[in-house]
Design a protein around this motif. Structure first.
Motif, PDB file in Angstrom:
ATOM      1  N   GLU A   1      -3.249   5.922   0.321  1.00 39.73           N
ATOM      2  CA  GLU A   1      -4.509   5.437   0.702  1.00 39.73           C
ATOM      3  C   GLU A   1      -5.078   6.348   1.807  1.00 39.73           C
TER       4      GLU A   1
ATOM      5  N   TRP B   1       1.093  -1.048  -0.103  1.00 41.05           N
ATOM      6  CA  TRP B   1       0.003  -0.118  -0.014  1.00 41.05           C
ATOM      7  C   TRP B   1       0.873   1.331  -0.174  1.00 41.05           C
TER       8      TRP B   1
ATOM      9  N   ARG C   1     -10.232   1.308   5.050  1.00 44.97           N
ATOM     10  CA  ARG C   1      -9.890   1.977   3.716  1.00 44.97           C
ATOM     11  C   ARG C   1     -11.050   2.434   2.807  1.00 44.97           C
TER      12      ARG C   1
ATOM     13  N   GLN D   1      -8.429   4.694  -2.387  1.00 47.04           N
ATOM     14  CA  GLN D   1      -6.944   4.173  -2.768  1.00 47.04           C
ATOM     15  C   GLN D   1      -6.410   4.394  -4.114  1.00 47.04           C
TER      16      GLN D   1
END
Length: 735
Positions: free
Chosen positions: A508, A505, A519, A522
């Motif tokens: 985010e 990741w 989350r 993204q």
């Protein structure tokens, strides 16, 4: 009194205030901070407390009636300790103007003495063996005071009244110069003069500073700078420069009022400044960048050397690239012999090695890039909690501990790639715990299974917990902005963080409180051909991006893309765009490509690329909803179209504006909650200034980075915040 109250000349100031109020009593250092016992009329005591709060506005006070009345005069008495430390560890500070004036006065008995200090300046944390802060608890204990220093120490009217590091040429530390073989070639008065001659001749000096050894050379000499880079194995990473004063700094860079204050602060950090095009410094100091890191002399030793050489000096960490700073005389003589031509040693021992701090200024806000000398250890008062240790991540590691009533972030250690850095990590865990009189019962670490810090925690503690990388980033930002009781929209953009799904990741948006996060958005994922190799060879990332917008790639590269790890990293997207725009094939350090892209930005370019966002960010309702995706493909397509039409600077600026607009759009969709920025991407000054301006224009609540390092250097604090919050929730009864 609690907080940063020891090693700052607080007790002598209190004694003077109490004497002026005609009070009887005592003041002393203790494990609780500074303790005052005062006797007088109610009016006198109220006046005294008002004066204390005016004199020390940032200090926490508490008071209660005494069980007995002090009589006689007002005295500073011996310190006393307890089982636990409840106050901040004093920080190293640069030489103050009063000491500089004395050392430059030919009639003063400390004229030319490089180790001059007083009650308000000099080494503190770096020489501390235990708390409370008294001479006997520091490495200055080996230097008994001469009669004249003793008299100054006892005189309430002297500015060195109870100065724990007081010394002079007759009784204090001494320095000398050795060659590579360890042969002494100069002592004290001659040392600075000889060093200046060597530096002027293009040689490299290893010099013992406040927190460890530093490598010094002429910052105007290309040959000397290149020699330093080659020997230190630091091909392109920027080198900091020391100048004599702010006027000298203004000859090489733009210096705002905020930046001037940062340069002249007691911490004495390296300040990242916008350099002038023709700056009369070596072009090898910060290749491909438009900034220069400047600092003022941090000790009288440094100031005397800068004065003697008469030109700017490179002053960088005494180590080989990637290893921690060296701080012991014998080790420096051995380990730095392949880099330095000559050594300046001194006999004031360092107990806690610590590097130079690095900051930059965004508007009127000072932002910490690296928390080290003068800034760390960094202490945050907190409600009662369980002792714990947090290990940070893998890069820019700094350890944090949870005491009974505070969170403490230790100084920057570095990346955990080398054995020497891992040993320093373990030393820091031990020394920070010992100094704060804490025996941690739990370790908190990153979720990445392959980090050294994760493995160490698993091997060292039966009780441990893990915290997702970006949740820890957001929690550190919540601590920074006093939002620990709130829910925030955390925008965490960095290079690498182990995600809940096992992928990398780094782009985010999290809806988070201190115990949990979700989350909600993204960056669109892409693959990294050849894995970590792509970080050092960003052209590979560029190929991966191009393959997703219909650009042809050969079969070998297609195979590498398809079999590379998946990432949603904004940091890697910056790298790929930098490779496309600037033709960068390889870099020596993570983040270098993005820094070069930032450096070419043309502020006059007012337009922006765009990210595709299929639907608004979900912050409420069904937690099973998938996160929104920021589709970078429209921006990359437009960049490819513009490569033959626009300058690299205009393309770079349009991309930075696109990311800034993306951030502000997320905040605008969620006006009811504050938005915090975290992760290494937000060290980008151009990006932050664009966000700040746009957020102000749109009246958005976007919180900017500040005292806590926004990169992985502040990660350990966030780990402790999340771990403690989870423990508290687990102890609460179910309704």
């Amino acid at each position: 009194m609690r907080g940063l109250v020891q090693g700052q000349g607080v007790r002598p100031t209190i004694a003077c205030l109490a004497t002026q109020q005609c009070l009887a009593g005592t003041v002393c250092n203790s494990s609780n901070g500074v303790e005052i016992s005062a006797n007088g009329s109610a009016i006198e005591l109220d006046r005294f407390q008002d004066k204390l709060r005016q004199t020390f506005p940032n200090i926490e006070f508490s008071s209660e009636p005494a069980e007995h009345a002090e009589i006689g005069d007002f005295r500073i008495i011996d310190s006393h300790g307890s089982d636990r430390l409840h106050t901040a560890v004093p920080l190293d500070t640069v030489t103050c103007p009063d000491c500089i004036e004395e050392a430059r006065s030919i009639s003063d008995r400390r004229f030319g003495y490089p180790f001059i200090t007083c009650a308000k300046c000099g080494p503190r944390y770096s020489i501390l063996q235990n708390m409370p802060f008294d001479r006997g608890a520091t490495t200055m204990d080996r230097f008994p005071m001469c009669p004249r220093c003793e008299a100054e120490y006892r005189d309430p009217l002297d500015r060195r009244f109870h100065a724990q590091t007081i010394c002079c040429p007759d009784c204090g530390p001494r320095c000398w110069v050795d060659d590579r073989r360890g042969n002494q070639i100069a002592m004290m008065e001659d040392s600075i003069e000889r060093l200046a001659q060597w530096i002027t001749a293009g040689k490299i000096v290893a010099m013992k500073g406040l927190g460890g050894y530093q490598l010094v050379c002429d910052a105007t000499n290309d040959e000397a700078v290149q020699k330093l880079r080659t020997r230190k194995a630091r091909p392109s990473k920027p080198l900091p420069v020391m100048v004599s004063d702010v006027d000298a700094a203004r000859r090489f860079a733009h210096v705002s009022e905020t930046e001037q204050s940062a340069l002249q602060s007691p911490a004495g950090p390296i300040v990242l400044l916008r350099a002038f095009g023709d700056r009369h410094l070596s072009s090898l100091l910060s290749p491909h960048l438009n900034t220069v890191g400047l600092m003022l002399p941090t000790s009288m030793l440094h100031l005397m050397l800068v004065d003697r050489v008469g030109r700017p000096l490179v002053v960088t960490s005494g180590n080989s690239h990637g290893s921690p700073i060296i701080y012991q005389n014998e080790v420096a003589q051995q380990e730095l012999a392949s880099i330095a031509d000559v050594f300046l040693h001194h006999d004031r021992d360092i107990t806690h090695p610590i590097d130079d701090s690095v900051v930059q200024c965004i508007g009127d806000r000072v932002m910490t890039i690296r928390a080290a000398r003068g800034i760390a250890p960094m202490t945050f008062a907190m409600p009662t909690g369980s002792p714990a240790i947090a290990t940070g991540g893998h890069q820019k590691v700094a350890v944090a501990i949870r005491t009974s009533d505070a969170l403490v972030l230790g100084p920057h250690i570095g990346d955990m790639n080398h054995e020497s850095s891992r040993l320093r990590f373990m030393e820091n865990v031990s020394s920070l715990s010992s100094l704060h009189q804490v025996d941690p019962s739990c370790a908190v670490h990153d979720r990445h299974p392959d980090y050294f810090t994760t493995d160490w925690a698993e091997q060292s503690f039966d009780r441990r917990s893990n915290v997702q990388h970006h949740h820890a980033h957001v929690a550190a930002a919540m601590l920074e902005h006093d939002l620990l009781e709130d829910t925030v929209l955390g925008i965490s953009f960095d290079g690498t963080g182990y995600g809940d799904d096992g992928t990398i990741w780094g782009g985010e948006v999290l809806l988070a409180d201190t115990s949990k996060c979700r989350r909600v958005a993204q960056l669109r994922s892409f693959n990294l051909p050849s894995g970590e190799t792509a970080i050092r060879q960003p052209w590979r990332i560029a190929k991966s991006l191009c393959s997703q917008v219909g650009q042809p790639v050969d079969n070998i590269m297609r195979y590498a893309i398809e079999h590379g790890p998946t990432t949603s990293s904004m940091g890697r997207l910056f790298d790929g765009v930098a490779a496309l725009v600037l033709g960068i094939e390889s870099v020596d350090d993570e983040g270098e490509a993005a820094m070069r892209l930032e450096a070419v930005c043309e502020p006059e370019e007012a337009s922006a690329y765009r990210f595709g966002i299929p639907h608004p960010t979900h912050i409420a309702g069904d937690e099973g909803l998938p996160p929104s995706h920021f589709d970078w493909r429209p921006a990359v397509r437009d960049i490819l179209d513009d490569l033959d039409q626009l300058t690299p600077g205009r393309i770079a600026m349009k991309f930075h504006r696109a990311v800034a607009n993306l951030v502000c759009d997320q905040s605008a969709q969620n006006l009811e909650i504050p938005c915090v920025l975290c992760g290494g991407v937000f060290q980008n000054r151009v990006l932050l200034e664009l966000i700040q301006n746009e957020a102000y224009r749109r009246s958005l609540d976007v919180r900017m980075p500040g005292r806590i390092p926004v990169s992985d250097g502040g990660l350990a604090l966030g780990q402790l915040v999340v771990s403690e919050s989870r423990q508290q929730r687990s102890r609460q009864p179910c309704v």
